[in-house]
Structure formats: structure tokens, C-alpha cells
Design a protein around this motif. Structure first.
Motif, short mmCIF file in Angstrom:
data_model
loop_
_atom_site.label_atom_id
_atom_site.label_comp_id
_atom_site.label_asym_id
_atom_site.label_seq_id
_atom_site.Cartn_x
_atom_site.Cartn_y
_atom_site.Cartn_z
N VAL A 63 25.82 42.81 42.54
CA VAL A 63 26.73 43.83 43.07
C VAL A 63 28.02 43.92 42.27
O VAL A 63 28.84 44.80 42.52
N GLY A 64 28.20 43.02 41.31
CA GLY A 64 29.41 43.09 40.48
C GLY A 64 29.29 42.20 39.27
O GLY A 64 28.53 41.22 39.28
N THR A 65 30.03 42.57 38.23
CA THR A 65 30.06 41.77 37.00
C THR A 65 31.46 41.81 36.39
O THR A 65 32.23 42.74 36.62
N ILE A 66 31.75 40.80 35.59
CA ILE A 66 32.95 40.77 34.78
C ILE A 66 32.69 39.79 33.64
O ILE A 66 31.93 38.82 33.80
N ALA A 67 33.29 40.06 32.49
CA ALA A 67 33.10 39.18 31.34
C ALA A 67 34.42 39.04 30.59
O ALA A 67 35.26 39.93 30.61
N LEU A 68 34.56 37.89 29.93
CA LEU A 68 35.64 37.69 28.98
C LEU A 68 34.99 37.38 27.64
O LEU A 68 34.14 36.49 27.54
N LEU A 69 35.39 38.12 26.63
CA LEU A 69 34.90 37.93 25.27
C LEU A 69 36.01 37.27 24.46
O LEU A 69 37.11 37.82 24.36
N ASP A 70 35.73 36.11 23.89
CA ASP A 70 36.71 35.41 23.06
C ASP A 70 36.92 36.21 21.78
O ASP A 70 35.98 36.46 21.02
N ILE A 71 38.16 36.65 21.54
CA ILE A 71 38.47 37.42 20.32
C ILE A 71 39.38 36.64 19.38
O ILE A 71 39.93 37.19 18.43
N GLY A 72 39.53 35.33 19.65
CA GLY A 72 40.33 34.48 18.79
C GLY A 72 41.81 34.52 19.14
O GLY A 72 42.26 35.29 19.98
N ASN A 73 42.57 33.64 18.50
CA ASN A 73 44.02 33.58 18.65
C ASN A 73 44.45 33.41 20.11
O ASN A 73 45.45 33.99 20.54
N ARG A 74 43.64 32.66 20.90
CA ARG A 74 43.91 32.41 22.32
C ARG A 74 43.98 33.70 23.13
O ARG A 74 44.74 33.81 24.08
N GLN A 75 43.16 34.67 22.75
CA GLN A 75 43.10 35.95 23.43
C GLN A 75 41.65 36.27 23.78
O GLN A 75 40.73 35.88 23.06
N VAL A 76 41.48 36.99 24.90
CA VAL A 76 40.15 37.42 25.32
C VAL A 76 40.18 38.90 25.68
O VAL A 76 41.23 39.45 26.02
N ALA A 77 39.02 39.52 25.57
CA ALA A 77 38.85 40.91 25.99
C ALA A 77 38.08 40.92 27.29
O ALA A 77 37.02 40.29 27.40
N LEU A 78 38.61 41.61 28.29
CA LEU A 78 37.91 41.77 29.56
C LEU A 78 36.89 42.88 29.36
O LEU A 78 37.23 43.98 28.93
N ARG A 79 35.65 42.58 29.67
CA ARG A 79 34.56 43.54 29.49
C ARG A 79 33.68 43.56 30.72
O ARG A 79 33.68 42.65 31.53
N LYS A 80 32.92 44.61 30.85
CA LYS A 80 31.86 44.75 31.85
C LYS A 80 32.32 44.48 33.28
O LYS A 80 31.61 43.85 34.07
N MET A 81 33.50 44.98 33.63
CA MET A 81 33.99 44.89 35.02
C MET A 81 33.40 46.08 35.77
O MET A 81 33.88 47.21 35.65
N PHE A 82 32.34 45.81 36.51
CA PHE A 82 31.66 46.84 37.30
C PHE A 82 31.34 46.28 38.67
O PHE A 82 30.91 45.14 38.79
N VAL A 83 31.54 47.12 39.69
CA VAL A 83 31.19 46.73 41.06
C VAL A 83 30.43 47.90 41.68
O VAL A 83 30.88 49.05 41.61
N HIS A 84 29.29 47.59 42.27
CA HIS A 84 28.48 48.59 42.96
C HIS A 84 29.34 49.29 44.01
O HIS A 84 30.13 48.64 44.71
N HIS A 85 29.19 50.59 44.15
CA HIS A 85 30.07 51.38 45.03
C HIS A 85 30.10 50.88 46.47
O HIS A 85 31.12 50.96 47.14
N GLU A 86 29.00 50.32 46.95
CA GLU A 86 28.97 49.82 48.33
C GLU A 86 29.82 48.57 48.53
O GLU A 86 30.11 48.20 49.67
N TYR A 87 30.22 47.92 47.44
CA TYR A 87 30.94 46.65 47.54
C TYR A 87 32.36 46.73 46.99
O TYR A 87 33.00 45.71 46.76
#
Length: 168
Positions: A63-87
Motif C-alpha cells: 500500500v506504500g513505498t519509499i526509497a533512498l538512493l545513495d548519491i554520494g557526498n553524504r546525500q541521498v535522493a528520495l525516490r518512489k514515494m507512493f501510497v495507494h489512494h485508500e491509505y
């Protein structure tokens, strides 16, 4: 829960089904599963360095997802933040819990910044990010290693150590 490496193909299919449905049906974004190679190898794409991928499930349903992608230099990219509409929303708190988990992880990993790119259509997401300490930045302010997706037109930055808990 973190992405399960056991039965990965089954979970990847469930994740991709939910994400592609939201992208195509709710927001009219003409993107396919095949155009998102990260959905074909979630563990290989996200779970290295300081990156990770989390699921919110109700029984066996994603019903939901979230990801952090390591992009180096102590930084991450937030990706794939999705939540099913019912939730979505405060009743279930799925968005809140997923974002909180990602921020906790980023702190534990010693990250300084979380960046994200999103589409102009995701108005509710913009409000959610802004309410939770993300500040809009120009594309030129992104680190060179940030993976800009074709649909990304709006960008945010979260300073990990300067921001407190997540708000729903």
C-alpha cells in the motif's frame, strides 16, 4: 518493512503494479514499468551504500513505498514515494510512517541532505513535503550526482540534522 530479498520477484511485481497504477491512472503520466529499470531490480538499485527501500503492507498487499538512493557526498535522493489512494491521509498515516522511517535511516547513516524531484501534478505531495521540512530548490542547486528523471520539474531539499520529526 525494508524490501524483502526473499521472493523478490513477487514483491517487485506487487510494488510495480501499485506504482505504475498511480502514475498512469491517477496522474496520467505515460510511463511504463519497463521505463523504470529500478523496479526490475529494487535491491540492486537501492540497497547499497546508504540507500534503502521500504514497503508499507496490509497483509500481503503493498500500500506504500519509499526509497533512498545513495548519491554520494553524504546525500541521498528520495525516490518512489507512493501510497495507494485508500491509505493516504491521517487515518492510516502511511505517508508519515514511510517518510519518518526514511529520515531516521538517513540520520543513522550520517546523511546531511535528502533531495527529491517530483512532477507538477503531485500537488498534495508538494504540500506534504513542505509541511515536513522540505524546501523547494531550483534544479541548478541539485548536486551533480542527483538523478533527474524526465518527469521531474519541481525539486526539494531536506536538511537532515536541522529538521525534527515528520508531521502528518
Amino acid at each position: 518493512m525494508p524490501f524483502p530479498t526473499e521472493a523478490a520477484a513477487i514483491w517487485q511485481a506487487r510494488i510495480a503494479d501499485m506504482i505504475v497504477h498511480i502514475q498512469q491512472e491517477e496522474y496520467g503520466i505515460p510511463i511504463t514499468r519497463e521505463q523504470q529499470p529500478d523496479l526490475q531490480d529494487i535491491a540492486g538499485f537501492y540497497q547499497h551504500g546508504s540507500g534503502n527501500f521500504w514497503l508499507a503492507c496490509v497483509e500481503e498487499r503493498v500500500v506504500g513505498t519509499i526509497a533512498l538512493l545513495d548519491i554520494g557526498n553524504r546525500q541521498v535522493a528520495l525516490r518512489k514515494m507512493f501510497v495507494h489512494h485508500e491509505y493516504r491521509g491521517k487515518t492510516w498515516g502511511v505517508s508519515h510512517q514511510l517518510l519518518e522511517q526514511a529520515i531516521i535511516w538517513a540520520r543513522q547513516q550520517g546523511m546531511t541532505d535528502i533531495y527529491l524531484g517530483t512532477t507538477p501534478q503531485f500537488k498534495a505531495a508538494h504540500r506534504f513535503y513542505e509541511k515536513n521540512g522540505f524546501v523547494e530548490v531550483d534544479q541548478q542547486e541539485l548536486p551533480a550526482s542527483f538523478p533527474v528523471m524526465q518527469v521531474d520539474k519541481k525539486f526539494y531539499r531536506f536538511l537532515v540534522e536541522e529538521n525534527g520529526r515528520v508531521n502528518e
